[in-house]
Design an enzyme around this catalytic site. Sequence first.
Site, short mmCIF file in Angstrom:
data_model
loop_
_atom_site.label_atom_id
_atom_site.label_comp_id
_atom_site.label_asym_id
_atom_site.label_seq_id
_atom_site.Cartn_x
_atom_site.Cartn_y
_atom_site.Cartn_z
N ARG A 3 1.64 10.12 0.91
CA ARG A 3 2.24 11.08 1.80
C ARG A 3 3.45 11.74 1.22
O ARG A 3 4.08 12.57 1.98
CB ARG A 3 2.45 10.49 3.09
CG ARG A 3 1.26 10.02 3.88
CD ARG A 3 1.82 8.97 5.09
NE ARG A 3 0.79 8.05 5.40
CZ ARG A 3 0.80 7.00 6.39
NH1 ARG A 3 1.70 7.14 7.20
NH2 ARG A 3 -0.39 6.28 6.46
N GLU B 161 0.92 -1.37 0.03
CA GLU B 161 -0.03 0.03 -0.02
C GLU B 161 0.96 1.28 0.07
O GLU B 161 1.81 1.68 1.05
CB GLU B 161 -0.89 0.15 1.42
CG GLU B 161 -1.72 1.21 1.39
CD GLU B 161 -2.59 1.11 2.61
OE1 GLU B 161 -2.96 -0.07 2.97
OE2 GLU B 161 -2.67 2.13 3.32
N THR C 111 -3.39 6.48 2.03
CA THR C 111 -3.69 7.95 2.22
C THR C 111 -3.95 8.72 1.22
O THR C 111 -3.73 9.88 0.90
CB THR C 111 -2.17 8.49 2.79
OG1 THR C 111 -1.48 7.39 3.28
CG2 THR C 111 -2.46 9.61 3.71
N LYS D 117 -11.25 -0.01 6.30
CA LYS D 117 -10.01 0.09 6.95
C LYS D 117 -10.38 0.65 8.43
O LYS D 117 -11.09 1.35 8.74
CB LYS D 117 -9.06 0.89 6.36
CG LYS D 117 -7.96 1.34 7.13
CD LYS D 117 -6.85 2.39 6.16
CE LYS D 117 -5.53 2.73 7.17
NZ LYS D 117 -4.35 2.83 6.45
C1 3PG Z 1 -1.37 3.54 7.98
O1 3PG Z 1 -1.40 4.56 7.19
O2 3PG Z 1 -2.17 2.67 7.81
C2 3PG Z 1 -0.60 3.54 9.10
O3 3PG Z 1 0.12 5.02 9.30
C3 3PG Z 1 0.35 2.53 9.54
O4 3PG Z 1 0.35 2.59 10.88
P1 3PG Z 1 1.73 2.14 11.74
O5 3PG Z 1 2.72 2.79 11.16
O6 3PG Z 1 1.19 1.84 13.03
O7 3PG Z 1 1.85 0.61 11.24
#
Ligand code: 3PG
Length: 212
Positions: free
Chosen positions: A45, A41, A68, A128
């Site tokens: 960002r 994924e 994102t 999600k």
């Molecule tokens: C996401 O975008 O799904 C999270 O930032 C991932 O979360 P994590 O860094 O706690 O795994």
Amino acid sequence: MSDTLSTLCASRLVPVVVLDDAADAQPLAAALVAGNLPVAEVTFRTAAAADAIRVMADRGDMLVGAGTVLTSQQVDQAVDAGASYIVSPGLSRAVVERCQEHGVLVLPGAVTATEIQAALELGLTTVKFFPAGTSGGAAAIAALTEPFAGVRFVPTGGVGPKNLHEYLAIPAVAAVGGSWMVSKDLVRAGDFAQITRIAAEGVALARQGALA
Ligand code: 3PG
């Protein structure tokens, strides 16, 4: 779309990727495939997201999604780059509807009963669950499955090797996501062999977790 979801569910694990440089996309993709985790994924960002998605999707041997994704323009960019699915941290009607226009799977974030109902109203049954750790964790998902039988969750945010089994033990959890499989430091250091090791370890843990 259902094929994409089945592939995602089969892997049970979704590495959340933040790449500063699209030049890292190829070695990273190879590292994940070598770790038997042909999924990523790639998050919007960074400005490298669309190029990184294109490089990974062009390989043809992995499932590449965009994470994102906050706007319908980003949906267009992600789909144009070859993303097979779209993930949003929250529930945006505009993002969901644009994904539906493109016919791509969309996993919007939903952690409350109200947000899940909103997702259902948009015709979705998989969301999600983000940020999972601070939104009640596995216990919250288990509680939400009571009124929302048929809804599936992809918890992300605070999920890691130590607790992924708690989530994967819940039948409504389709897969778990996390950034621990692709550490920014390892990417920066070019240590893709270590990423392969962590990915393979994650796959083994997810198998055990699913059996627990
Ligand atoms: C996401 O975008 O799904 C999270 O930032 C991932 O979360 P994590 O860094 O706690 O795994």
